[in-house]
Scaffold this motif. Structure first.
Motif, PDB file in Angstrom:
ATOM      1  N   VAL C 259     -28.509 -23.633  -5.419  1.00  0.00           N
ATOM      2  CA  VAL C 259     -27.414 -24.275  -4.694  1.00  0.00           C
ATOM      3  C   VAL C 259     -26.047 -23.748  -5.144  1.00  0.00           C
ATOM      4  O   VAL C 259     -25.126 -23.621  -4.335  1.00  0.00           O
ATOM      5  CB  VAL C 259     -27.478 -25.812  -4.872  1.00  0.00           C
ATOM      6  CG1 VAL C 259     -26.183 -26.467  -4.440  1.00  0.00           C
ATOM      7  CG2 VAL C 259     -28.643 -26.380  -4.076  1.00  0.00           C
ATOM      8  N   ILE C 262     -23.932 -20.883  -3.181  1.00  0.00           N
ATOM      9  CA  ILE C 262     -23.514 -21.267  -1.837  1.00  0.00           C
ATOM     10  C   ILE C 262     -22.481 -22.403  -1.903  1.00  0.00           C
ATOM     11  O   ILE C 262     -21.566 -22.471  -1.098  1.00  0.00           O
ATOM     12  CB  ILE C 262     -24.752 -21.633  -0.977  1.00  0.00           C
ATOM     13  CG1 ILE C 262     -24.468 -21.358   0.497  1.00  0.00           C
ATOM     14  CG2 ILE C 262     -25.189 -23.053  -1.143  1.00  0.00           C
ATOM     15  CD1 ILE C 262     -24.685 -19.944   0.892  1.00  0.00           C
ATOM     16  N   ALA C 263     -22.635 -23.265  -2.937  1.00  0.00           N
ATOM     17  CA  ALA C 263     -21.656 -24.339  -3.094  1.00  0.00           C
ATOM     18  C   ALA C 263     -20.281 -23.769  -3.403  1.00  0.00           C
ATOM     19  O   ALA C 263     -19.266 -24.211  -2.847  1.00  0.00           O
ATOM     20  CB  ALA C 263     -22.095 -25.294  -4.208  1.00  0.00           C
ATOM     21  N   LEU C 266     -18.851 -22.233  -0.253  1.00  0.00           N
ATOM     22  CA  LEU C 266     -18.420 -23.255   0.708  1.00  0.00           C
ATOM     23  C   LEU C 266     -17.132 -23.934   0.268  1.00  0.00           C
ATOM     24  O   LEU C 266     -16.260 -24.213   1.088  1.00  0.00           O
ATOM     25  CB  LEU C 266     -19.520 -24.298   0.893  1.00  0.00           C
ATOM     26  CG  LEU C 266     -20.629 -23.830   1.824  1.00  0.00           C
ATOM     27  CD1 LEU C 266     -21.728 -24.858   1.871  1.00  0.00           C
ATOM     28  CD2 LEU C 266     -20.087 -23.582   3.215  1.00  0.00           C
ATOM     29  N   LEU C 267     -17.018 -24.198  -1.035  1.00  0.00           N
ATOM     30  CA  LEU C 267     -15.788 -24.824  -1.513  1.00  0.00           C
ATOM     31  C   LEU C 267     -14.589 -23.918  -1.232  1.00  0.00           C
ATOM     32  O   LEU C 267     -13.501 -24.371  -0.887  1.00  0.00           O
ATOM     33  CB  LEU C 267     -15.875 -25.139  -3.001  1.00  0.00           C
ATOM     34  CG  LEU C 267     -16.603 -26.442  -3.333  1.00  0.00           C
ATOM     35  CD1 LEU C 267     -16.728 -26.611  -4.840  1.00  0.00           C
ATOM     36  CD2 LEU C 267     -15.886 -27.644  -2.724  1.00  0.00           C
ATOM     37  N   GLN C 270     -14.408 -23.658   3.024  1.00  0.00           N
ATOM     38  CA  GLN C 270     -14.743 -24.846   3.798  1.00  0.00           C
ATOM     39  C   GLN C 270     -14.083 -24.850   5.183  1.00  0.00           C
ATOM     40  O   GLN C 270     -14.719 -25.104   6.197  1.00  0.00           O
ATOM     41  CB  GLN C 270     -14.265 -26.065   3.017  1.00  0.00           C
ATOM     42  CG  GLN C 270     -15.030 -27.330   3.319  1.00  0.00           C
ATOM     43  CD  GLN C 270     -14.623 -28.434   2.359  1.00  0.00           C
ATOM     44  OE1 GLN C 270     -13.735 -28.261   1.540  1.00  0.00           O
ATOM     45  NE2 GLN C 270     -15.248 -29.576   2.455  1.00  0.00           N
ATOM     46  N   LEU C 273     -15.692 -22.624   7.800  1.00  0.00           N
ATOM     47  CA  LEU C 273     -16.963 -23.127   8.301  1.00  0.00           C
ATOM     48  C   LEU C 273     -16.704 -24.168   9.384  1.00  0.00           C
ATOM     49  O   LEU C 273     -17.320 -24.155  10.443  1.00  0.00           O
ATOM     50  CB  LEU C 273     -17.779 -23.759   7.169  1.00  0.00           C
ATOM     51  CG  LEU C 273     -19.076 -24.393   7.661  1.00  0.00           C
ATOM     52  CD1 LEU C 273     -20.119 -23.332   7.931  1.00  0.00           C
ATOM     53  CD2 LEU C 273     -19.616 -25.407   6.675  1.00  0.00           C
ATOM     54  N   VAL C 274     -15.760 -25.073   9.118  1.00  0.00           N
ATOM     55  CA  VAL C 274     -15.442 -26.113  10.087  1.00  0.00           C
ATOM     56  C   VAL C 274     -14.994 -25.469  11.400  1.00  0.00           C
ATOM     57  O   VAL C 274     -15.402 -25.862  12.487  1.00  0.00           O
ATOM     58  CB  VAL C 274     -14.336 -27.038   9.548  1.00  0.00           C
ATOM     59  CG1 VAL C 274     -13.898 -28.025  10.604  1.00  0.00           C
ATOM     60  CG2 VAL C 274     -14.830 -27.765   8.315  1.00  0.00           C
TER      61      VAL C 274
END
Lengths: 300, 336, 284
Positions: C259, C262-263, C266-267, C270, C273-274
């Protein structure tokens, strides 16, 4: 200085256009359209029970046999049940999170990050974590009293629900992000106008939030259902399609026909199942569009 | 050698003829204004000169070569767009430098040319900003700087002032003319604003529905409009048109009289019967708006020293025949 | 943000209302985070302690050895490397092919453009699961079974990516491409110097989206590889679980390791992605 006739210039522009499309078109042709079409041809051949024997042409017999078989119908029922277990629950929970987080409060950003956190997990991660949580010896669910015999993932009545629970949790972050973005796109003056008209919080939710959010919800339902029909990893990791094929969704049945664990691989059968999966996914999309479109309030 | 020649230039978009057999010659160092209402084909004509639209018929010559089949970049023209077309992700310096990079100008020379173009337009302190950090007027100057840095055969300008506020527009108008004089440049300038056309152009070419109506120096177009459209389009307030029947010369003719050439007389004087409808005072002058017998409204420009009539007064309107333009009522063309 | 009703409230009522909001939010946060939290906790316990009842929720003596076991003995290091190689190849491929195709559809004219665009959109209607039967044969025939290219090449282009970038390119003002044409910029230079920088938000969204999708792939890596040296993290994790209950802490540690990368991504990304997701919603 170069002089070019109009026709030459057009030709050059067209060549550049085709050149730029070529990489993508090549990938699509080889790995999407060709395999898609070849499914239909594969379906006409029955694979022999032993390798090295020739394939046998059986025409539509194989389609009829497979699509009419109990195992296919069971698998289809399982897949549909799985979709019903995951989509409504997932959207309801995602909506609850999105509404709760749609507030101007100090530290709301932390909550939003937490609510979207499951996007960082993959299907495999979620499946591994939950299969441990379901485990009768080390798991927490049994400790909390959910301790049936046979154990959860071997229990014909509970296995599908368990896999659905994993799926809902794993997709929750994505659903939350999607619905949150939809909520934030609703102009504030609509709420203010409704408040001036004397609408309370409940009325505002039903009369403003839901209608304005309907395009996003519509999208979430379609995408969620399609994902549900393509689910594979969590089933492969948690239940292997069992117990008694109770979690044998369509994708898993395709996979089973391709792997040589118990019997000779049968690409013909897998191909027919793949066509069925395609038709169902396509039909589902079309039906949902037709049914939901009427009730969807297109704000954009 | 910045001569631009258009011969029988036509552009059709499907069934719609945007530009219809346009003949036009722009001489070296001339400031020519293409004027007309929106949709008259003036921008399409400009884009054809630039090479951004292909011709359906006709030829365009720049300098002494026919450019029909020459790509925009090889026509040696610079264009200033209404939106300025600045690259938002590049600094002012990079924007101005942009056309030079493609032409293989050495780096040192590029920097020098950018500096001098920026200097001449008062942009020297803004070179490292992005377009998003500039005011409308500053952006407009950057667009100009990007055009002049090229030293092209001719400048094409498509409504370059229409995004500026009224005050800045007046100021920039004068600066543009000054710049054109200094650079001794050929300019083809598209606008729908007749004040811009009158104040800036050496000649004005007026278009309507894709057809050229009249070409000439501003004063000539103002004094001898070839038809009713041009007569009404040029001048503020617009030229009054009085039906011939009311003017006593028969129904086949329409009389055109500019507001400054009409006088308000007593009801006992000679002239056309009218009733005063509204009086507008502008401070330095006054507009007396009158209604004729057939309900036609006419405007009279009056100096403030003259004693005004009262609203509702019956008056007679007079004009000098020398200032009366005659048009055929059917063809709307000038007579005599 | 929701407009709160603008009627007068006493400070104590407002404080109560706020406390209520925080309570709801916190309860929801605990529910959502719990599986991840317990995974981290269990990764730091000995297997004996994990099985002991009542369970330990707050480890007082963390045992970090599980991570070393997962990293080396469980081959997580190798799996991670494989995942990164394949994911980066797929993401880069998707971005490049999407820019190319998006540019052709947005800025160029050529015969059959509309038809080809429909073909691109049609790819969105065919789930990958439908194509695995033949793709397995194709990859075998090319000698790509158990290779990185076998894992990556089938995903180097997506209809979604081409669509997303085309939409972004269509937002580039026409005047800019006209100005570039007059300034002597050909299509390649205009694409690289102007169009791509201006479409950066969409391309960033596509990058994050593509990365996430490639990283999380499961069915294809399972089918197209057999050699443990080519397994990706997702498949590796399954094997880690399969070992035994004696090493259940190692399995949890493996999940955490899977995890973390990818975490972090993403942080960092973010927002993109939205944007990618909402672009999809507008399209749908």
């Amino acid at each position: 200085m170069v002089t070019n006739s109009r026709a030459q210039r057009r030709r050059r522009e067209a060549s550049l256009g085709y050149l730029l499309l070529l990489p993508a078109v090549t990938v699509f042709a080889v790995f999407i359209f060709y395999p898609f079409l070849r499914n239909f041809q594969l379906g006409f051949y029955l694979n022999p029970p032993f390798p090295n024997l020739p394939k046998r042409w059986v025409g539509f017999d194989q389609y009829r046999d497979i699509l009419g078989s109990d195992s296919f119908v069971d698998s289809l029922k399982t897949t549909i049940a799985f979709a019903f277990l995951t989509v409504p629950a997932g959207i309801a929970l995602g909506m609850a999170l999105a509404v709760a987080a749609n507030r101007k409060l100090k530290g709301i950003g932390i909550y939003r990050t937490i609510f979207s956190s499951t996007v960082a997990t993959s299907v495999a991660v979620a499946a591994v974590i939950f299969s441990m949580l379901f485990n009768p010896i080390v798991g927490l669910l049994p400790w909390l009293g959910v301790n049936p015999t046979p154990p959860i993932i071997e229990n014909p009545d509970l296995a599908l629900g368990a896999v659905a629970l994993v799926t809902v949790w794993q997709t929750l972050g994505l659903t939350f992000i999607l619905l949150s973005a939809g909520l934030q796109a609703i102009p504030e003056d609509l709420y203010e106008a409704a408040a001036l008209d004397g609408a309370g919080a409940t009325t505002r939710f039903w009369r403003v939030t839901l209608p304005m959010l309907s395009p996003t919800l519509f999208f979430a339902v379609v995408i969620g259902s399609i994902h549900a029909f393509q689910s594979f990893g969590q089933i492969d990791i948690i239940t292997n399609g069992g117990p008694f094929k109770r979690t044998n969704v369509l994708t898993y049945s395709i996979y089973s026909e391709l792997t040589t664990a118990n019997h000779a691989a049968n690409p013909g059968k897998a191909a027919v199942l793949a066509i069925a999966l395609f038709v169902i996914t396509l039909g589902l999309t079309l039906i949902q569009m037709r049914v939901l479109e009427r009730r969807v309030h297109y704000a954009r | 050698m910045g001569r631009v020649l258009l011969q029988g230039v036509t552009k059709k978009f499907g069934d719609v003829t945007a530009v219809d057999h346009l003949d036009l010659e722009v001489s070296d160092r001339e400031f020519l204004v293409l004027l007309g209402p929106s949709g008259c084909g003036k921008s399409t004509a400009l884009r054809m000169i630039a090479g951004l639209e292909e011709l359906t018929e006709g030829t365009i010559t720049i300098g002494d070569r026919v450019v029909n089949d020459i790509e925009p970049k090889d026509r040696d023209l610079a264009m200033v767009f209404q939106s300025y077309a600045l690259y938002p992700h590049l600094s002012v310096r990079k924007n101005i430098e942009f056309p030079l990079r493609t032409r293989g100008v050495p780096k040192d020379e590029r920097a020098a040319q950018v500096e001098s173009a920026a200097e001449s337009l008062g942009l020297a302190d803004l070179l490292d900003r992005k377009p998003g950090q500039l005011s409308g007027g500053q952006r407009q100057r950057v667009a100009l700087a990007r055009a002049i840095v090229r030293d092209p055969e001719a400048f094409l300008m498509d409504e370059p002032l229409s995004n500026l506020d009224a005050k800045l527009r007046v100021q920039t108008r004068a600066e543009l003319v000054e710049l054109q004089q200094r650079l001794e440049a050929t300019v083809i300038y598209v606008t729908h604003d007749q004040v811009e056309a009158m104040t800036m152009g050496d000649r004005i070419a007026i278009m309507k529905d894709g057809v050229l109506q009249q070409v000439g120096p501003p004063q000539e177009v103002y004094e001898r409009p070839t038809n009713l459209f041009v007569a009404r389009f040029i001048g503020t307030p617009p030229m009054n048109t009085i039906p011939g029947a009311l003017a006593g010369i028969g129904p086949d003719t329409v009389i055109g009289v500019r507001p400054e050439h009409l006088q308000v007389g007593a009801p006992t004087d000679d002239g056309i019967d009218a009733t005063v409808a509204v009086i507008e005072s502008l401070g330095h002058e006054r507009h007396v708006i009158c209604r004729l017998a057939d309900a036609t409204m006419v405007i009279v420009r009056q100096a403030t020293e003259i004693v005004p009539p009262a609203m509702g007064d019956s008056v007679r309107l007079r004009y000098d025949d020398a200032h009366a333009h005659r048009f055929d009522a059917a063809t709307e063309q000038r007579v005599g | 943000m929701r407009a709160e009703p603008k009627r007068w409230e006493s400070p104590s009522v407002r404080r109560l209302r706020k406390a209520g909001s925080y309570t709801i939010l916190t309860v929801l946060a605990v529910v959502v985070l719990f599986p991840i939290y317990i995974t981290v906790v269990n990764s730091l316990l000995r297997p004996v302690d994990i099985a002991s009842r009542p369970p330990t929720f707050f480890p007082t003596h963390p045992h970090w050895s599980s991570y070393a076991d997962a990293w080396n003995g469980g081959h997580m290091a190798k799996y991670l490397l494989n995942s990164f190689i394949v994911t980066i190849a797929i993401t880069a491929g998707q971005v490049v092919t999407a820019i190319f195709a998006g540019y052709a559809f947005a800025f160029l004219e050529f015969p059959f453009k509309r038809t080809l665009f429909v073909v691109f959109l049609a790819t969105l209607m065919v789930p990958f699961e439908v194509t695995v039967v033949t793709n397995l044969d194709t990859v075998n025939a090319l000698g790509w079974y158990d290779t990185y290219q076998g894992l990556a090449v089938p995903f180097l282009a997506t209809g979604f990516g081409a669509f997303l970038v085309r939409q972004a390119f269509l937002q580039v003002p026409r005047d800019l491409s006209d100005a570039a044409a007059l300034d002597g910029y050909g299509h390649w230079r205009f694409m690289i110097r102007v169009a791509v920088p201006l479409a950066r938000p969409a391309i960033a969204a596509l990058t994050v989206f593509g990365f996430l999708g490639a990283w999380n792939q499961y069915l294809w890596p399972l089918l197209a590889t057999k050699d443990d040296r080519l397994r990706t993290v997702q498949i590796g994790l399954k094997q880690l679980r399969a070992t035994s209950l004696d090493a259940v802490n190692v399995t949890f540690a493996g999940a955490v390791i899977a995890v973390i990368p990818i975490a972090i991504i993403l942080l960092l990304f973010q927002k993109h992605l939205v944007r990618g997701l909402t672009a999809g919603a507008v399209k749908g």
